[in-house]
Design a protein around this motif. Structure first.
Motif, PDB file in Angstrom:
ATOM      1  N   ILE A   1      10.431 -30.798   4.124  1.00 19.18           N
ATOM      2  CA  ILE A   1      12.220 -30.019   2.917  1.00 19.18           C
ATOM      3  C   ILE A   1      11.954 -30.993   1.962  1.00 19.18           C
ATOM      4  CG2 ILE A   1      14.272 -29.856   3.160  1.00 19.18           C
ATOM      5  CD1 ILE A   1      13.889 -28.162   6.255  1.00 19.18           C
TER       6      ILE A   1
ATOM      7  N   PHE B   1      20.212 -22.210  12.315  1.00 20.68           N
ATOM      8  CA  PHE B   1      20.475 -23.392  13.413  1.00 20.68           C
ATOM      9  C   PHE B   1      21.390 -25.194  13.259  1.00 20.68           C
ATOM     10  CE2 PHE B   1      16.363 -22.045  11.892  1.00 20.68           C
ATOM     11  CZ  PHE B   1      15.053 -21.804  13.422  1.00 20.68           C
TER      12      PHE B   1
ATOM     13  N   ILE C   1      12.812 -19.833   5.620  1.00 21.03           N
ATOM     14  CA  ILE C   1      13.872 -21.078   6.164  1.00 21.03           C
ATOM     15  C   ILE C   1      15.256 -20.860   4.444  1.00 21.03           C
ATOM     16  CG2 ILE C   1      13.556 -22.205   8.029  1.00 21.03           C
ATOM     17  CD1 ILE C   1      12.892 -24.993   6.251  1.00 21.03           C
TER      18      ILE C   1
ATOM     19  N   LYS D   1       2.637 -42.637  18.061  1.00 23.18           N
ATOM     20  CA  LYS D   1       3.151 -41.909  16.306  1.00 23.18           C
ATOM     21  C   LYS D   1       2.634 -43.014  15.394  1.00 23.18           C
ATOM     22  CE  LYS D   1       7.508 -40.681  14.419  1.00 23.18           C
ATOM     23  NZ  LYS D   1       8.821 -40.342  14.797  1.00 23.18           N
TER      24      LYS D   1
ATOM     25  N   ILE E   1      18.327 -25.454  21.581  1.00 20.21           N
ATOM     26  CA  ILE E   1      18.022 -26.864  20.668  1.00 20.21           C
ATOM     27  C   ILE E   1      18.788 -27.074  19.354  1.00 20.21           C
ATOM     28  CG2 ILE E   1      17.070 -29.410  20.526  1.00 20.21           C
ATOM     29  CD1 ILE E   1      14.821 -28.614  22.641  1.00 20.21           C
ATOM     30  N   GLY E   2      18.949 -26.270  18.971  1.00 20.52           N
ATOM     31  CA  GLY E   2      19.434 -25.988  17.239  1.00 20.52           C
ATOM     32  C   GLY E   2      18.296 -26.141  16.536  1.00 20.52           C
ATOM     33  N   PHE E   3      17.626 -26.524  16.591  1.00 23.03           N
ATOM     34  CA  PHE E   3      16.485 -27.108  15.591  1.00 23.03           C
ATOM     35  C   PHE E   3      15.314 -26.241  15.155  1.00 23.03           C
ATOM     36  CE2 PHE E   3      16.307 -31.640  17.409  1.00 23.03           C
ATOM     37  CZ  PHE E   3      17.152 -32.206  17.102  1.00 23.03           C
ATOM     38  N   LEU E   4      14.723 -26.474  13.567  1.00 30.29           N
ATOM     39  CA  LEU E   4      13.202 -25.767  13.527  1.00 30.29           C
ATOM     40  C   LEU E   4      12.484 -26.007  14.166  1.00 30.29           C
ATOM     41  CD1 LEU E   4      13.012 -23.351  11.429  1.00 30.29           C
ATOM     42  CD2 LEU E   4      12.629 -26.110   9.728  1.00 30.29           C
TER      43      LEU E   4
ATOM     44  N   ARG F   1       6.155 -26.104  14.564  1.00 27.48           N
ATOM     45  CA  ARG F   1       5.146 -27.061  13.907  1.00 27.48           C
ATOM     46  C   ARG F   1       4.011 -27.464  15.666  1.00 27.48           C
ATOM     47  NH1 ARG F   1       7.141 -32.752  13.718  1.00 27.48           N
ATOM     48  NH2 ARG F   1       5.244 -32.802  13.036  1.00 27.48           N
TER      49      ARG F   1
ATOM     50  N   HIS G   1      22.405 -27.411  14.575  1.00 25.75           N
ATOM     51  CA  HIS G   1      21.664 -29.058  14.134  1.00 25.75           C
ATOM     52  C   HIS G   1      21.225 -29.408  12.230  1.00 25.75           C
ATOM     53  CE1 HIS G   1      21.953 -32.557  17.031  1.00 25.75           C
ATOM     54  NE2 HIS G   1      22.028 -31.539  17.891  1.00 25.75           N
ATOM     55  N   PRO G   2      21.335 -30.259  11.478  1.00 27.67           N
ATOM     56  CA  PRO G   2      21.355 -31.188  10.971  1.00 27.67           C
ATOM     57  C   PRO G   2      19.981 -31.563  10.517  1.00 27.67           C
ATOM     58  CG  PRO G   2      23.818 -31.542  11.173  1.00 27.67           C
ATOM     59  CD  PRO G   2      23.521 -30.469  12.621  1.00 27.67           C
ATOM     60  N   MET G   3      19.100 -30.848  10.266  1.00 29.33           N
ATOM     61  CA  MET G   3      17.826 -31.443  10.191  1.00 29.33           C
ATOM     62  C   MET G   3      17.372 -33.290   9.565  1.00 29.33           C
ATOM     63  SD  MET G   3      15.633 -29.036  12.561  1.00 29.33           S
ATOM     64  CE  MET G   3      14.174 -29.913  12.568  1.00 29.33           C
TER      65      MET G   3
ATOM     66  N   LYS H   1      18.010 -39.200  15.436  1.00 26.12           N
ATOM     67  CA  LYS H   1      16.835 -39.351  15.259  1.00 26.12           C
ATOM     68  C   LYS H   1      16.688 -38.573  16.409  1.00 26.12           C
ATOM     69  CE  LYS H   1      12.748 -41.321  14.305  1.00 26.12           C
ATOM     70  NZ  LYS H   1      12.109 -43.051  13.522  1.00 26.12           N
TER      71      LYS H   1
ATOM     72  N   THR I   1      10.883 -32.796   8.188  1.00 21.52           N
ATOM     73  CA  THR I   1      10.896 -31.408   8.926  1.00 21.52           C
ATOM     74  C   THR I   1      10.191 -30.450   8.250  1.00 21.52           C
ATOM     75  OG1 THR I   1      12.933 -31.668   9.935  1.00 21.52           O
ATOM     76  CG2 THR I   1      12.432 -29.797   9.971  1.00 21.52           C
ATOM     77  N   PRO I   2       9.314 -30.186   8.774  1.00 19.80           N
ATOM     78  CA  PRO I   2       8.190 -29.373   7.611  1.00 19.80           C
ATOM     79  C   PRO I   2       8.650 -27.511   6.997  1.00 19.80           C
ATOM     80  CG  PRO I   2       7.184 -30.125   9.497  1.00 19.80           C
ATOM     81  CD  PRO I   2       8.651 -30.654   9.797  1.00 19.80           C
TER      82      PRO I   2
ATOM     83  N   VAL J   1      19.480 -36.047   5.509  1.00 16.32           N
ATOM     84  CA  VAL J   1      19.727 -34.553   6.730  1.00 16.32           C
ATOM     85  C   VAL J   1      20.482 -33.062   5.527  1.00 16.32           C
ATOM     86  CG1 VAL J   1      20.953 -35.744   8.774  1.00 16.32           C
ATOM     87  CG2 VAL J   1      22.226 -35.594   7.566  1.00 16.32           C
TER      88      VAL J   1
ATOM     89  N   ILE K   1       9.726 -41.874   8.536  1.00 15.71           N
ATOM     90  CA  ILE K   1      10.340 -42.815   9.547  1.00 15.71           C
ATOM     91  C   ILE K   1      11.465 -42.122  10.120  1.00 15.71           C
ATOM     92  CG2 ILE K   1      11.444 -45.013   9.538  1.00 15.71           C
ATOM     93  CD1 ILE K   1       9.739 -45.683   7.466  1.00 15.71           C
ATOM     94  N   GLY K   2      12.661 -41.431   9.044  1.00 17.15           N
ATOM     95  CA  GLY K   2      13.477 -41.298   9.922  1.00 17.15           C
ATOM     96  C   GLY K   2      14.590 -41.652   9.986  1.00 17.15           C
TER      97      GLY K   2
ATOM     98  N   ILE L   1      20.488 -26.146   8.235  1.00 21.00           N
ATOM     99  CA  ILE L   1      19.099 -24.670   7.309  1.00 21.00           C
ATOM    100  C   ILE L   1      19.819 -24.041   8.550  1.00 21.00           C
ATOM    101  CG2 ILE L   1      16.453 -24.474   8.344  1.00 21.00           C
ATOM    102  CD1 ILE L   1      15.717 -26.701   8.742  1.00 21.00           C
TER     103      ILE L   1
ATOM    104  N   GLU M   1      25.773 -35.197  15.487  1.00 23.50           N
ATOM    105  CA  GLU M   1      24.665 -34.350  15.027  1.00 23.50           C
ATOM    106  C   GLU M   1      23.298 -34.397  14.222  1.00 23.50           C
ATOM    107  OE1 GLU M   1      28.527 -31.504  12.891  1.00 23.50           O
ATOM    108  OE2 GLU M   1      28.136 -33.235  12.365  1.00 23.50           O
TER     109      GLU M   1
ATOM    110  N   ASN N   1       4.665 -42.872   5.876  1.00 23.30           N
ATOM    111  CA  ASN N   1       4.696 -42.173   6.923  1.00 23.30           C
ATOM    112  C   ASN N   1       5.975 -41.160   7.039  1.00 23.30           C
ATOM    113  OD1 ASN N   1       2.545 -40.583   6.589  1.00 23.30           O
ATOM    114  ND2 ASN N   1       1.899 -41.031   8.517  1.00 23.30           N
TER     115      ASN N   1
ATOM    116  N   GLU O   1       9.298 -23.965   6.566  1.00 24.50           N
ATOM    117  CA  GLU O   1       9.103 -22.613   7.567  1.00 24.50           C
ATOM    118  C   GLU O   1       9.080 -21.644   6.762  1.00 24.50           C
ATOM    119  OE1 GLU O   1       8.014 -21.183  11.237  1.00 24.50           O
ATOM    120  OE2 GLU O   1       7.129 -23.193  10.918  1.00 24.50           O
TER     121      GLU O   1
END
Lengths: 650, 345
Positions: free
Chosen positions: B19, B55, B70, A184, A597-600, A603, B57-59, A121, B64-65, B49, B42-43, B52, A118, B40, B67
């Motif tokens: 977010i 969606f 949401i 990146k 994919i289930g992502f927002l 971008r 998947h948790p993000m 990264k 995550t910018p 997490v 790193i994640g 949303i 879940e 920046n 939208e």
């Protein structure tokens, strides 16, 4: 094909364990190949979308162990859950398989698998635990038995591989997620090192690649693919801009030898590079006075400035590769001579001859009738192919046709037309190129087919065409165009350029029946080793595959270099595990366009700045301006890093 | 502008805001560990997490910018489980040496473990022996304490533009190493951003607990930049130098001198009064005595040879204003144009 016993691939659960005969359900989500190697039947697959079992003897617990170990080894370590979590899972499975499982192990596995899947990264962690969750759900009794029996589970035989949709689609299998990640993180030189592991022409490919990777970019399922091509260009330009000389690692093979390469195009140059890195003595023979082959003679400067190409080849020359320009093999030096003087010969002569349209007037040699490749060659060598002509009709729908029309403006031909027998949707040319040509105001005549070249006093004055309509789909899946009777009309013009295909000039093989060719005039070699029936002769690039993508030609050159190195070192040229996985992934698709994919998403893909169409079309200045550092890093940050692992039980 | 809801609260923020930043703007706290304002996102820690709506998947909120429209949830059973698992996994083989860790008391990992009430870790993995592959005489690396949040690697690359450290190895064996030790300047940017005690200042090792230290804000005296720093003082001894993120021209960064060159302060050899040489030996003197002597000698030289016989050399360690005053003094009071500055040499 043998029946599938169980599949959870892509969420479609087919459980045939207690079924027979007509009750057996088919599996639609995946086609599991029957064999991995010729003598190795595929018994089961564990991978990113689930678990597929064909052989009832498959031990799911052992399969899970091997797969999870692979996931852990491939985890990059850059997020907590994947780095440590997959280790805990791998060790737990290892323990269970050694007969030392504990009752609470299954709960630990289940909970961790869920958390890792879940929130990891990247896709290694997101996809890694998926089949384990499926296995725990559908084969719980097997795991419980393994724990309760306290006996070691016999270890099976497996093949595992890390891949990614983009990597798999790339003919040379560049490690795209890694080089994008380096960008990146601001490590541009590291990014180049990753690219150069396989490809010595990042500046060239970063400009003109047809980018199958981007068509298989999983980000497309969210918003738009990563701009992989231009990221590659960015790092190449960055290094050039800094005036840095790359440090190529040269690790000589045990035995080194002499190799002749015919053709300094992308395939020949890539082959030379890899052979030079292995310490071989390489000489490249090129009929033109500069390197690049079709990429120099066929691709206009506004898309690929010549200095970029020259510099990237010069670097290979500085590695010690010798280049003999203006030397035609077959004329100036015989192929048999090269064979006698070298341990191997790699033929990469490209496809430099235009094919004819088969219309009336084509054989008459009218002034103003010029094949597409010749037209581009003249322009790229700084000549106007036919100064008297001002009104051009190019026939064809591929990239060469688009290059011909766009080039025409640049040699002062203001009225430029393109004739294509199908519609824009069926056009094989890169859609970006089509768009750019539209911006430059090329007149597109779709559903139009040439019938006759009209001439007066030996000079072209027009092209008679007929209107077409689309009929039934042909074997390529495209609807076949059919002529509309009585719809003939004439486009007034003084230049007709057929750009409908290319073929090979195989004169160097004259008298050499031992090197087989096809009826399409391509050289026959083994698909995966590039060796011809004549052991010392190898071939790759357009002359082997037929006119194709530049990156495919590079891939052929690289493969041949490895084969030649093996041959010189007396090793057999048998296929590698990677080769078999290449075949495997043709069936088990690495990319699924319909995956949710289930992502927002949302971008935006960074686009390049372009020169203004109204002014650029009259100059040879490069149209696309590269990424700024900031844009490159932001674009690279969009990468989802879709690495995934497949473990095949054989 | 983009409007979204976070935990039912409507938020309007500029496009491109993450977010995490959006939540912060309305005082909603999302736990973070690898996130650092000067870097920046790193994640790596996955602590931030969020869910949303719509969606699966948790993000990560940090990467995550936002939208438009949401609906974000920052707390749920699932998110708590993920955060707890992330922390528990970090604690697998993490040494519980907080009592002798210099970071104890201001360790972000400690705080988050406390906040998430983690009292036991049911996950195990064989310990990997890790060498300290990244250390300088000034910076100590404790590989077992390292959680691999990658703040150090990112700071070295993004803030200092050096890139001396990176990750090597895969999976659980991955660790931070000095890929290019030659270019490391021991500036300490890495230990400044380290959220745990994995990177510590070796000069300060075991010299004071974080909660007993006085942090005295001051300006670095090494050059004219005027970097802001804090002298960490215990028992009237400077035992370390730290900085506050976002404070001063340096925004929390320092160079090797500013961060580690503080031992002169408590040095026994340090001069604390002016010294006048009498009968071949230096004798302690008062400022009035010393300045009078200098004035007297300068006046004599000036009277005999003119102002041009005197030159003045000032220092890069002075501020702009001090340097200005110095040249003014030399020209107006001494009467010479022979003024220079060590940084010009």
């Amino acid at each position: 094909m043998a029946e599938i016993l169980f599949s959870s691939w892509g969420g479609e659960v087919v459980d045939n364990r207690d079924k027979e005969g007509q009750d057996l359900e088919p599996v639609n989500s995946v086609e599991l190949p029957e064999y991995f190697r010729q003598d190795e039947a595929v018994k089961a697959l564990m991978g990113w979308y689930g678990l597929v079992i064909r052989d009832p003897e498959t031990d799911v617990v052992d399969l899970s162990r091997v797969y999870m170990k692979e996931i852990q080894e491939k985890s990059c370590g850059k997020c907590f859950l994947c780095r440590i979590g997959t280790r805990v899972m791998a060790e737990t499975l290892e323990r269970i398989c050694q007969g030392q499982g504990k009752p609470q192990d299954l709960e630990v596995l289940g909970r961790l698998a869920e958390s890792i899947q879940e929130s990891s990264k990247c896709n290694i962690g997101q996809s890694g635990p998926v089949p384990i969750l499926h296995a725990l759900e559908h084969f719980a009794e097997k795991f419980e038995a393994a724990i309760n029996d306290k006996k070691a589970v016999p270890a099976g035989s497996y093949h595992s591989k890390l891949t990614a949709p983009c990597m798999d689609a790339c003919p040379i299998h560049l490690d795209i997620p890694t080089y994008v990640e380096c960008i990146k993180e601001g490590r541009f030189q590291d990014s180049l090192d990753v690219i150069r592991e396989k490809l010595p022409l990042p500046g060239v490919v970063g400009r003109v690649c047809v980018r199958p990777c981007e068509e298989h970019c999983r980000r497309m399922n969210l918003d738009a693919p990563i701009s992989i091509k231009f990221l590659k260009r960015f790092v190449a330009d960055y290094e050039l801009g800094k005036g840095k000389e790359p440090e190529f690692e040269i690790e000589p093979s045990e035995k080194t030898g002499k190799v002749a390469i015919v053709g300094a195009g992308p395939s020949g140059v890539t082959c030379a590079y890899h052979l030079a890195r292995k310490g071989h003595d390489v000489t490249v023979y090129e009929r033109f006075d500069e390197p690049g082959g079709m990429s120099a003679m066929g691709i206009p400067d506004y898309r690929l400035p010549r200095p970029i190409l020259r510099e990237e080849v010069d670097r290979i020359e500085r590695m010690g590769v010798k280049f003999n320009y203006e030397t035609v093999v077959g004329k100036d030096i015989k192929l048999s001579q090269l064979e006698a003087d070298n341990d191997a010969v790699f033929i990469a002569i490209g496809a430099h001859l235009g094919t004819t349209m088969g219309v009336e007037g084509e054989e008459e040699n009218y002034d103003g009738y010029i094949s597409g490749v010749q037209y581009l060659l003249d322009i790229n060598q700084g000549r106007d192919p036919y100064p008297a002509g001002k009104k051009v009709v190019v026939v064809g729908g591929g990239n060469v046709a688009i290059d011909c029309v766009r080039c025409s403006f640049r040699v002062d031909k203001p009225d430029v037309n393109l004739v294509y027998r199908r519609t824009k949707n069926e056009m094989p040319a890169d859609h970006v190129e089509i768009h750019d040509a539209e911006e430059e105001k090329v007149n597109f005549h779709y559903l139009t087919h040439p019938v006759k070249i009209i001439a007066e006093n030996g000079k072209v004055v027009g092209l008679e065409c007929v209107r077409m309509e689309l009929g039934e789909a042909d074997e390529s899946g495209r609807r076949r165009p059919v002529a509309v009777e009585g719809s003939e009309f004439v486009i007034d013009c003084d230049i007709v350029v057929p750009a409908i295909g290319q073929t090979m000039d195989l004169s160097l093989l004259e008298g050499r029946e031992d090197v087989k060719t096809t009826r399409w005039k391509t050289i026959v070699v083994d698909e995966l080793t590039k060796q011809s029936d004549e052991p010392k002769i190898f071939s790759g690039g357009d002359c082997e595959t037929g006119p194709g993508a530049l990156i495919t030609a590079c891939a052929g050159g690289r493969t041949a270099a490895f084969s030649i190195d093996k041959m010189i070192n007396g090793r057999s040229l048998e296929y590698s595990e990677d080769d078999y996985f290449d075949k495997f992934f043709k069936k088990v698709k690495v990319y699924d366009q319909s995956e949710d994919i289930g992502f927002l998403g949302g971008r935006e893909r960074k686009e390049l700045e372009m020169l203004d169409p109204d002014t650029r079309k009259f100059t040879n200045d490069e149209v696309e301006q590269g990424f700024s550092i900031q844009d490159a890093m932001a674009e690279a940050d969009r990468c989802l890093r879709c690495y995934r692992v497949a473990t095949v039980k054989v | 502008m983009v409007t979204l809801t976070i935990d039912g609260k409507e938020v309007t923020v500029p496009q491109g805001t993450t977010i995490l930043e959006a939540a912060k703007s309305v005082d909603i706290r999302i736990p973070t560990l690898c996130y650092h304002e000067r870097l920046n996102p790193i994640g790596s820690c996955r602590m931030c997490v969020v869910e949303i709506d719509g969606f699966g998947h948790p993000m990560a909120a940090c990467t995550t910018p936002v939208e438009d429209g949401i609906e974000v949830t920052t707390n749920s059973d699932r998110l708590t489980r993920i955060r707890q698992d992330s922390l528990k996994l970090i604690l697998v083989n993490h040494p519980l040496d907080c009592p002798i860790c210099d970071k104890g008391g201001e360790c972000l990992l400690q705080d988050l473990v406390y906040e998430h009430g983690i009292d036991k870790v049911e996950y195990t993995a064989a310990k990997v022996d890790r060498d300290s592959l990244y250390a300088t005489p000034l910076i100590r690396y404790w590989p077992d304490r390292c959680i691999m949040c990658l703040r150090c690697v990112t700071a070295c690359q993004e803030i200092k533009g050096i890139g001396a450290i990176s990750i090597e190895g895969d999976g659980y064996g991955a660790q931070v190493v000095a890929v290019d030790p030659e270019i490391c300047q021991s500036c300490g940017e890495c230990l400044q951003v380290c959220p745990t005690g994995a990177l510590t200042a070796d000069l300060s090792r075991y010299r004071g607990r974080t909660w007993l230290i006085d942090r005295v804000p001051t300006t670095c005296t090494y050059c004219g930049c005027g970097c802001q720093l804090e002298l960490n003082v215990q028992n009237n001894q400077v035992i370390a130098v730290t900085t506050k993120d976002g404070v001063g021209v340096n925004q929390g960064s320092l160079c090797v001198k500013g961060r580690f060159g503080y031992e002169f302060i408590n040095s026994d050899d340090r001069l604390k009064t002016p010294m006048i040489k009498q009968n071949g030996e230096f004798q302690e003197a008062s400022w009035d005595e010393a300045l009078s002597l200098v004035a007297e000698k300068f006046s004599a030289i000036k009277a005999e040879h003119g102002g041009g016989a005197i030159g003045g050399l000032t220092s890069a360690r002075c501020s702009n204003e001090e340097n200005y005053l110095f040249q003014k003094f030399m020209r107006a009071a001494i009467g010479t144009n022979n003024v220079d500055h060590c940084a010009r040499l």
